[in-house]
Each structure stands twice: as structure tokens, then as C-alpha cells.
Write a protein that holds these residues in place. Structure first.
Motif, PDB file in Angstrom:
ATOM      1  N   VAL A 249       5.760   9.165  -7.239  1.00 56.03           N
ATOM      2  CA  VAL A 249       4.813   8.005  -6.989  1.00 56.03           C
ATOM      3  C   VAL A 249       5.556   7.095  -8.818  1.00 56.03           C
ATOM      4  O   VAL A 249       5.220   5.739  -8.797  1.00 56.03           O
ATOM      5  CB  VAL A 249       3.466   8.325  -6.714  1.00 56.03           C
ATOM      6  N   ALA A 250       4.825   7.797  -9.774  1.00 58.04           N
ATOM      7  CA  ALA A 250       4.659   6.669 -10.696  1.00 58.04           C
ATOM      8  C   ALA A 250       5.490   5.708 -11.266  1.00 58.04           C
ATOM      9  O   ALA A 250       5.456   4.828 -11.434  1.00 58.04           O
ATOM     10  CB  ALA A 250       3.948   7.304 -11.428  1.00 58.04           C
ATOM     11  N   ILE A 251       6.624   6.762 -10.506  1.00 60.80           N
ATOM     12  CA  ILE A 251       7.953   6.675 -11.699  1.00 60.80           C
ATOM     13  C   ILE A 251       8.755   5.092 -10.543  1.00 60.80           C
ATOM     14  O   ILE A 251       9.260   3.952 -11.303  1.00 60.80           O
ATOM     15  CB  ILE A 251       9.538   7.545 -11.854  1.00 60.80           C
ATOM     16  N   LEU A 252       8.131   4.954  -9.315  1.00 64.74           N
ATOM     17  CA  LEU A 252       8.882   4.259  -8.009  1.00 64.74           C
ATOM     18  C   LEU A 252       7.925   3.214  -8.535  1.00 64.74           C
ATOM     19  O   LEU A 252       8.605   2.264  -7.874  1.00 64.74           O
ATOM     20  CB  LEU A 252       8.624   5.130  -7.056  1.00 64.74           C
ATOM     21  N   LEU A 253       6.830   3.319  -8.531  1.00 62.97           N
ATOM     22  CA  LEU A 253       5.453   1.786  -8.921  1.00 62.97           C
ATOM     23  C   LEU A 253       6.163   1.387  -9.857  1.00 62.97           C
ATOM     24  O   LEU A 253       5.999   0.346  -9.755  1.00 62.97           O
ATOM     25  CB  LEU A 253       4.557   2.347  -8.686  1.00 62.97           C
ATOM     26  N   ASP A 254       6.566   1.910 -10.406  1.00 59.39           N
ATOM     27  CA  ASP A 254       7.101   1.376 -12.017  1.00 59.39           C
ATOM     28  C   ASP A 254       8.051   0.425 -12.459  1.00 59.39           C
ATOM     29  O   ASP A 254       8.563  -0.916 -12.422  1.00 59.39           O
ATOM     30  CB  ASP A 254       7.286   2.764 -13.429  1.00 59.39           C
ATOM     31  N   ARG A 255       9.335   1.065 -11.104  1.00 64.21           N
ATOM     32  CA  ARG A 255      10.589   0.704 -11.119  1.00 64.21           C
ATOM     33  C   ARG A 255      10.173  -0.974  -9.535  1.00 64.21           C
ATOM     34  O   ARG A 255      10.708  -1.360 -10.167  1.00 64.21           O
ATOM     35  CB  ARG A 255      11.916   1.672 -10.560  1.00 64.21           C
TER      36      ARG A 255
ATOM     37  N   ALA B 298       0.448  -1.460  -0.317  1.00 66.12           N
ATOM     38  CA  ALA B 298      -0.205   0.178  -0.114  1.00 66.12           C
ATOM     39  C   ALA B 298       1.040   0.898  -0.139  1.00 66.12           C
ATOM     40  O   ALA B 298       2.146   1.199   0.529  1.00 66.12           O
ATOM     41  CB  ALA B 298      -1.093  -0.148   1.384  1.00 66.12           C
ATOM     42  N   LEU B 299       0.546   2.391  -0.084  1.00 64.78           N
ATOM     43  CA  LEU B 299       1.119   3.555  -0.320  1.00 64.78           C
ATOM     44  C   LEU B 299       0.839   4.523   0.358  1.00 64.78           C
ATOM     45  O   LEU B 299      -0.760   4.290   0.479  1.00 64.78           O
ATOM     46  CB  LEU B 299       0.570   4.073  -1.872  1.00 64.78           C
ATOM     47  N   ALA B 300       0.872   5.299   1.120  1.00 64.57           N
ATOM     48  CA  ALA B 300       0.596   5.980   2.206  1.00 64.57           C
ATOM     49  C   ALA B 300       1.136   7.604   1.542  1.00 64.57           C
ATOM     50  O   ALA B 300       2.689   7.591   1.152  1.00 64.57           O
ATOM     51  CB  ALA B 300       1.140   6.583   3.623  1.00 64.57           C
ATOM     52  N   LEU B 301       0.377   8.540   1.681  1.00 61.37           N
ATOM     53  CA  LEU B 301       0.726  10.537   0.995  1.00 61.37           C
ATOM     54  C   LEU B 301       0.554  11.363   2.438  1.00 61.37           C
ATOM     55  O   LEU B 301      -0.301  11.605   2.226  1.00 61.37           O
ATOM     56  CB  LEU B 301      -0.129  10.715  -0.386  1.00 61.37           C
ATOM     57  N   VAL B 302       1.697  11.062   2.626  1.00 62.10           N
ATOM     58  CA  VAL B 302       1.776  12.141   4.236  1.00 62.10           C
ATOM     59  C   VAL B 302       1.685  13.374   4.256  1.00 62.10           C
ATOM     60  O   VAL B 302       2.418  14.417   3.087  1.00 62.10           O
ATOM     61  CB  VAL B 302       3.412  11.858   5.356  1.00 62.10           C
ATOM     62  N   HIS B 303       0.787  14.203   4.845  1.00 66.11           N
ATOM     63  CA  HIS B 303       0.246  15.516   4.982  1.00 66.11           C
ATOM     64  C   HIS B 303       1.932  16.218   6.398  1.00 66.11           C
ATOM     65  O   HIS B 303       1.529  17.685   6.245  1.00 66.11           O
ATOM     66  CB  HIS B 303      -0.791  16.403   4.566  1.00 66.11           C
ATOM     67  N   TYR B 304       1.514  15.324   7.216  1.00 67.72           N
ATOM     68  CA  TYR B 304       2.362  15.972   8.173  1.00 67.72           C
ATOM     69  C   TYR B 304       2.559  14.671   9.029  1.00 67.72           C
ATOM     70  O   TYR B 304       1.827  13.210   9.642  1.00 67.72           O
ATOM     71  CB  TYR B 304       1.170  16.513   9.395  1.00 67.72           C
ATOM     72  N   PRO B 305       4.052  14.457   9.773  1.00 73.12           N
ATOM     73  CA  PRO B 305       4.865  15.675   9.623  1.00 73.12           C
ATOM     74  C   PRO B 305       5.902  15.662   8.259  1.00 73.12           C
ATOM     75  O   PRO B 305       6.332  14.537   8.128  1.00 73.12           O
ATOM     76  CB  PRO B 305       5.693  15.206  10.786  1.00 73.12           C
TER      77      PRO B 305
ATOM     78  N   LEU C 235      -1.491  -1.907  -5.850  1.00 75.75           N
ATOM     79  CA  LEU C 235      -1.718  -1.314  -4.685  1.00 75.75           C
ATOM     80  C   LEU C 235      -3.172  -2.051  -4.203  1.00 75.75           C
ATOM     81  O   LEU C 235      -4.458  -1.504  -4.463  1.00 75.75           O
ATOM     82  CB  LEU C 235      -1.113   0.074  -4.124  1.00 75.75           C
ATOM     83  N   CYS C 236      -3.044  -2.613  -2.445  1.00 78.83           N
ATOM     84  CA  CYS C 236      -4.462  -2.823  -1.998  1.00 78.83           C
ATOM     85  C   CYS C 236      -4.866  -1.800  -1.005  1.00 78.83           C
ATOM     86  O   CYS C 236      -5.887  -1.651  -1.074  1.00 78.83           O
ATOM     87  CB  CYS C 236      -3.737  -4.264  -0.736  1.00 78.83           C
ATOM     88  N   LYS C 237      -4.212  -0.582  -1.106  1.00 80.54           N
ATOM     89  CA  LYS C 237      -4.592   1.099  -0.483  1.00 80.54           C
ATOM     90  C   LYS C 237      -3.970   1.716  -0.602  1.00 80.54           C
ATOM     91  O   LYS C 237      -2.507   2.204  -0.842  1.00 80.54           O
ATOM     92  CB  LYS C 237      -4.917   0.668   1.358  1.00 80.54           C
TER      93      LYS C 237
END
Lengths: 194, 194
Positions: free
Chosen positions: B177-183, B5-12, B42-44
Motif C-alpha cells: 500500500v505504502a509503495i503504491l500510494l507513493d508511486r 480512497a482505499l479499500a482493504l478487503v478481508h473477503y473474498p 486519501l479521503c477514506k
């Protein structure tokens, strides 16, 4: 290395029903794709739009980030924005890129082409390492480039295929550009065995 | 395959001066990253935001695209939007992902780490093919994840390095994100020799 540029086409592109339409400029496309273009060493990022008011919008965005308060606040945006050129037709980008020879036009799409018709990303990456004419990579907004643009192209690249979600081919154009530039021009070291 | 899964962090996260701040939800991050998340299986996709009003904004975006008029107009958005979960803290995403074992936390950044400290993308891709606990990939908005998040991580991935524009490491988070998921998870066939 060859000169390589990117064109983001707003006309002629398809809508969801397959009709040929003109799409609107998206501010974040200008920023994201300019940043990806600089990262991967492209010489220019052409925005293709037939409507003068939409081209003026891009010029205002550029001015804000190159000479205006945007650039003073975030100086990292000056470099990417300097790559941006806005022209009415794809042919104008082809003309501007020409030196002794015209650029090769490579088109991209999310589907609709067979494996045999398309250039694989591996083969395309190899070709770009060889000496040769400049290459203009064309991406469509909306639901992709219209057929006449593909027919005019020297090559059409394979779609970015999902191996996880069969039949799902709906990456954003910002993500598709980033992935394709990485596959064609990315740092081979960090994705290759040590 | 493992659950990823992926997390997009807005804090901290950091601002340009290196101070720890909270960033605002960007509508296009939700869409673009959800579409990339579905493409790469990804699952989430967890959006991490400590402010309730910002979390409600994401819930409204989701409702519009899953049950509302957005989803009826563009049904392709329903699948990606179903992956979106919004939680106050990164720990909440870790808890939600846990089954018998807690997920491994892998962090990403545009710089600031040495080669020795980091997991290469090649090695990371290989690890993800092996059986093992779920993996939560954390990306920072703004100028990247704050140091305490990296310190809590099982691994930190190598930055996406530009081989063309030295010292330029300013991809948008949507592109990174797109590049890293592809790699890590991309279709090896289309970028490998035939």
C-alpha cells in the motif's frame, strides 16, 4: 551494484518528548522489513538492540521461520528471515558490513533537517547505481534516530514529505522503509513513461 | 484533484492454495494504512469485513484512538483514524463513495496478470491528476483479491515487481500500500532531478 543493507535502530532513538530511549522489538517490523529488504535486493537487515533478551527474541523468531514450523508452513518467509541479523549496536552492523572499506552510513528521519543538509532521493538513487563502498541505511524506531547518529552519518536523506497533509509526517517505520527502498532501488520501468 | 480512497478487503480473498477465504482484521493494518492514507491525501480508508464481530473490533480500535485514551496519549493518531470506515462488503464502500457518479474500482495484486491487462503506475498517476470520477483502490489481504473482484474492476494495476529478487513477490500488504500510494500520489519533487 553496491552492497546495501538496512539497520533498524532501537537505541538510541527519541520518544515523543525528544528524550533518548530504547524501544521494544516489534514482531511485525521484523517480518515486514525483511520482506521489503529481500524485494529490493538488500544484502542484510540488521536489527539493533542493546538488550540481550530482546536480541534472543529476534533469534527465536528467526529460528521459527527458518528451521521451525513457521518456515514449513509458509516457505516464502525463509528467504526474508535469512537476511535478518541482530546486533547490540549500530557500530556492530558497520563492522560486519565492512570488507576492504567501511560502509557509508546514510540516515533517515521524518523531519528536523533542512533541504540543504540532505541528500535527495533522486540523487541517492543515482549514487547507488555507481560503483563505491557499501551503504548502510539506518532507520529509527520510536520518534526517530537520535542526533548523535545523524552526526556520525556520511549523509542524511530527505524526509518523505506529504504534499497532501502539510505538517503530517507520521508514517509507520514499516511504510517509510518500503517507500524509501522503492524510491532508491525500485523498478524504474513501471513508474516511468512507456 | 479527484477523491481517492482505499479499500482493504478481508473477503473474498485467496489463501496460499488459491481457495477463497475470509481473513482476520490485523490491528497494525488499521494503523499503518490509515497513516499512509492520510500522508497521501486519501479521503477514506475502508476496511471490508463480512463478520459483525470483526467490524466491531475496528470500531473499538477507532474509538480508543479518536475519543479514548489512545488519542489523548498520541494525538497524531486521531487524523488517520478518522479516515477509517468499516463496511461489510466492497459494494458498500463503492456506494458510500458515490456522489453524482460511482467511483472507478482499481484493483491491485502481487501477480497473476499480464502487462497488457494492467495499468502501469506511471499511467495511473497521470490519470489521477486529470479531472474525473472518484477512484477506489482495492487491496487484498491474505494471498490477494479473488478473481471476481478483479473482473468487476475498471482497471487492474501492475504488480510491484522486484527487479532484484526474481519470482519473489511477497511484500506485506502494509508495504505494498505504502509503495503504491507513493508511486501514484507521491511527492514527485524529491524523487525527480533537481
Amino acid at each position: 551494484m553496491r552492497r546495501i543493507a538496512l539497520a533498524l535502530v532501537h537505541y538510541p532513538v527519541l520518544d515523543r518528548q525528544g528524550a533518548t530511549v530504547t524501544t521494544a522489538i516489534t514482531n511485525l517490523d521484523v517480518h515486514d522489513i525483511a520482506r521489503s529488504a529481500l524485494t529490493y535486493g538488500l544484502c542484510k537487515f540488521y536489527l539493533i538492540h542493546p538488550i540481550a533478551a530482546q536480541r534472543q527474541l529476534v533469534e527465536r523468531i528467526k529460528a521459527h521461520w527458518i528451521d521451525g514450523s513457521g518456515g514449513r508452513r509458509i516457505p516464502d518467509r525463509v528467504g526474508p528471515m535469512r537476511l535478518v541479523q541482530v546486533v547490540p549496536r549500530l557500530e556492530d552492523a558497520v563492522l560486519r558490513m565492512s570488507d576492504e572499506t567501511a560502509p557509508l552510513l546514510w540516515t533517515t528521519s521524518a523531519g528536523g533537517a533542512t533541504q540543504e543538509q540532505c541528500l535527495s532521493h533522486y540523487r541517492a538513487a543515482r549514487l547507488l547505481q555507481e560503483p563505491g563502498p557499501p551503504v548502510l541505511l539506518a532507520f529509527g524506531t520510536g520518534w526517530g534516530l537520535s542526533q548523535p547518529i545523524h552526526q556520525r552519518a556520511t549523509n542524511r536523506l530527505l524526509p518523505i514529505r506529504s504534499v497532501h497533509a502539510e505538517n503530517y509526517n507520521h508514517l509507520s517505520v514499516r511504510a517509510a522503509v518500503a517507500i524509501l527502498l522503492d524510491r532508491l532501488l525500485g523498478d524504474r520501468e513501471s513508474s516511468a513513461p512507456e
